[in-house]
Design an enzyme around this catalytic site. Structure first.
Site, PDB file in Angstrom:
ATOM      1  N   ASP A   1       9.406   2.120   1.279  1.00  0.00           N
ATOM      2  CA  ASP A   1       8.306   2.888   1.858  1.00  0.00           C
ATOM      3  C   ASP A   1       8.233   2.527   3.341  1.00  0.00           C
ATOM      4  O   ASP A   1       7.763   1.450   3.705  1.00  0.00           O
ATOM      5  CB  ASP A   1       7.002   2.547   1.130  1.00  0.00           C
ATOM      6  CG  ASP A   1       5.797   3.295   1.684  1.00  0.00           C
ATOM      7  OD1 ASP A   1       5.869   3.788   2.832  1.00  0.00           O
ATOM      8  OD2 ASP A   1       4.768   3.368   0.981  1.00  0.00           O
TER       9      ASP A   1
ATOM     10  N   LYS B   1       3.355   9.189   8.488  1.00  0.00           N
ATOM     11  CA  LYS B   1       2.612   8.713   9.668  1.00  0.00           C
ATOM     12  C   LYS B   1       3.215   9.149  11.028  1.00  0.00           C
ATOM     13  O   LYS B   1       2.907  10.228  11.487  1.00  0.00           O
ATOM     14  CB  LYS B   1       2.396   7.210   9.588  1.00  0.00           C
ATOM     15  CG  LYS B   1       1.428   6.831   8.450  1.00  0.00           C
ATOM     16  CD  LYS B   1       0.681   5.540   8.686  1.00  0.00           C
ATOM     17  CE  LYS B   1      -0.536   5.410   7.806  1.00  0.00           C
ATOM     18  NZ  LYS B   1      -0.290   4.871   6.465  1.00  0.00           N
TER      19      LYS B   1
ATOM     20  N   PHE C   1       0.857  -1.190   0.000  1.00  0.00           N
ATOM     21  CA  PHE C   1       0.000   0.000   0.000  1.00  0.00           C
ATOM     22  C   PHE C   1       0.888   1.234   0.000  1.00  0.00           C
ATOM     23  O   PHE C   1       1.790   1.350   0.817  1.00  0.00           O
ATOM     24  CB  PHE C   1      -0.920   0.028   1.225  1.00  0.00           C
ATOM     25  CG  PHE C   1      -1.807   1.243   1.233  1.00  0.00           C
ATOM     26  CD1 PHE C   1      -2.961   1.287   0.445  1.00  0.00           C
ATOM     27  CD2 PHE C   1      -1.475   2.357   1.989  1.00  0.00           C
ATOM     28  CE1 PHE C   1      -3.764   2.424   0.432  1.00  0.00           C
ATOM     29  CE2 PHE C   1      -2.277   3.494   1.981  1.00  0.00           C
ATOM     30  CZ  PHE C   1      -3.421   3.520   1.196  1.00  0.00           C
TER      31      PHE C   1
HETATM   32  C1  LIG Z   1      -0.513   5.180   5.115  1.00  0.00           C
HETATM   33  C2  LIG Z   1       0.487   4.761   4.119  1.00  0.00           C
HETATM   34  C3  LIG Z   1       0.705   5.511   2.949  1.00  0.00           C
HETATM   35  C4  LIG Z   1      -0.128   6.716   2.588  1.00  0.00           C
HETATM   36  O1  LIG Z   1      -0.005   7.746   3.510  1.00  0.00           O
HETATM   37  P1  LIG Z   1      -1.133   8.903   3.559  1.00  0.00           P
HETATM   38  O2  LIG Z   1      -0.593   9.868   4.567  1.00  0.00           O
HETATM   39  O3  LIG Z   1      -2.407   8.249   3.964  1.00  0.00           O
HETATM   40  O4  LIG Z   1      -1.228   9.485   2.211  1.00  0.00           O
HETATM   41  C5  LIG Z   1       1.704   5.084   2.092  1.00  0.00           C
HETATM   42  N1  LIG Z   1       2.457   3.999   2.363  1.00  0.00           N
HETATM   43  C6  LIG Z   1       2.273   3.268   3.478  1.00  0.00           C
HETATM   44  C7  LIG Z   1       3.153   2.082   3.727  1.00  0.00           C
HETATM   45  C8  LIG Z   1       1.274   3.608   4.379  1.00  0.00           C
HETATM   46  O5  LIG Z   1       1.073   2.853   5.472  1.00  0.00           O
END
Ligand SMILES: *Cc1c(COP(=O)(O)O)cnc(C)c1O
Length: 386
Positions: A216, A243, A131
């Site tokens: 990521d 986050k 994600f």
């Molecule tokens: C939450 C998340 C995102 C997206 O972040 P947003 O602040 O919601 O745009 C991207 N990559 C990972 C691994 C995430 O957990």
């Protein structure tokens, strides 16, 4: 509560479904709803509230910075922005690099996606069940069909490979590949942990083909696993974080390491809010507090206890994760019922898939709160799996 639901449905777009509760206040790992009920927050705003709710150090940092200098444009520099970029590079401990600040995780990934295009290549290899966010670029890198299909065509040529499969990764990457994009732990999937050696293999494959290795760490970074970053022993070219970085204040960052630091050049990218002094001051306070309160060690020790406690029930067939990013599989696909039973018992958990439950509580979660949850856990399962 029901009037809140009606107002919500009348005034807010229905992208999230009806809200579970209206929350009014928080302190530490506890939140209170509009009826005055108290909950232990084991989700932490989805791995965001690293210091819990209302931490005095975060409140003071944000307040002081807002009183001093709240916003400037990126025509100008500010001390919090400089200090935070330097701090992030120190914590990554991977030699020289450069930072681009954003307001969210998806935007951090957008910056990295654009950076990857500056290699002159367009192909990206990413993992199934990964994600990376909901903007068009981040969505193009996210495999889940239900998220993607209503919005196709999405940018880019992206190949998805099974997460953790070295051979599949090696087969998918070519001399046309700009980047390999991986999460060290796939949070939204319900916490899939990269097998031993997988990231190192990805590094080798990237090097063979001159591709970037982009990790990521938006969910897994900033102390969540008991380390500053989940990846160890591998030097990525690009790391994205968000986050937990601001502890609840919106901020993200795209970090380029080595040669990748200079791929984006003047005019290639921009942002109005990214690098805002208040957001950077918040992130500096989060980092300082994690250090001062010894939270990495706390997260390591407490995370192990929570995982052991959860695994002790036979209705939990598997517990995954590191530190306080924890995923478990239920013997039956009843995670929505577990969510509801936990809420009724005063605990906020998350059900990312039908048979998986995720916990990503504040890093300041106390032993007592964790113990209360583990004590309530068998009854929660009695209710949910009955
Ligand atoms: C939450 C998340 C995102 C997206 O972040 P947003 O602040 O919601 O745009 C991207 N990559 C990972 C691994 C995430 O957990």
């Amino acid at each position: 509560m029901s009037t809140h639901t009606e107002r919500y449905q009348a005034a807010l777009m229905n992208t999230f479904g009806p809200p579970k509760l209206t929350l009014v206040r928080g302190e530490g790992a506890h939140v209170w709803d509009a009826d005055g009920r108290e909950y232990v927050d084991l989700l932490g705003g989805i791995a965001v509230n690293a210091l819990g709710h209302g931490h005095p150090a975060l409140v003071a940092a944000v307040t002081e910075q807002l009183q001093t200098l709240g916003h400037i444009s990126n025509f100008f520099a500010s001390e919090p922005q400089l200090a935070l970029a330097e701090r992030l590079l120190e914590l990554l401990d991977a030699g020289p690099g450069k930072v681009f600040f954003t307001n969210s995780g998806a935007e951090a990934n957008e910056a990295a996606f654009k950076l990857s295009r500056r290699t002159g290549r367009t192909h990206v290899v990413a993992a199934q069940e990964g994600f990376h966010g909901r903007t068009m670029g981040a969505l193009a890198l996210t495999s889940k069909a239900a998220y993607r299909e209503p919005f196709e065509p999405l940018p880019g040529e992206v190949t998805f490979v099974p997460f953790g499969d070295e051979a599949a990764l090696a087969a998918a990457v070519t001399d046309q590949t700009a980047a390999i994009l991986l999460e060290p732990l796939q949070g939204e999937a319900g916490v899939n942990v990269a097998p031993e050696g997988y990231l190192a293999a990805a590094r080798r494959v990237a090097d063979e083909h001159g591709a970037l290795l982009w990790l990521d760490e938006i969910q897994s970074g900033m102390g969540r696993t008991g380390r500053w970053f989940a990846h160890v022993g591998v030097r990525p070219d690009v790391v994205t974080v968000a986050k937990g970085l601001g502890g609840g204040f919106p901020i993200g960052a795209c970090v380029g390491l080595g040669a990748a630091a200079d791929l984006l050049q003047p005019g290639n990218h921009g942002t109005t809010f990214g690098g805002n002094p208040v957001a950077c001051a918040a992130a500096l306070a989060v980092i300082d507090t994690i250090e001062r309160e010894g939270l990495l060690e706390h997260v390591t020790v407490l995370g192990q206890k929570v995982r052991d406690g959860l695994a002790a029930d036979p209705r939990v067939t598997e517990v995954r994760g590191e530190g306080l990013l924890i995923g478990l599989t239920l013997s039956e696909p009843r995670s929505a019922e577990v969510f509801a039973a936990a809420l009724a018992a005063g605990f906020i958990v998350n059900n990312p898939t039908p048979d998986r439950v995720r916990l990503a509580p504040p890093l300041v979660l106390t032993e007592a709160d964790a113990a209360a949850f583990l004590q309530a856990w068998p009854q929660i399962l009695d209710e949910a799996l009955a």
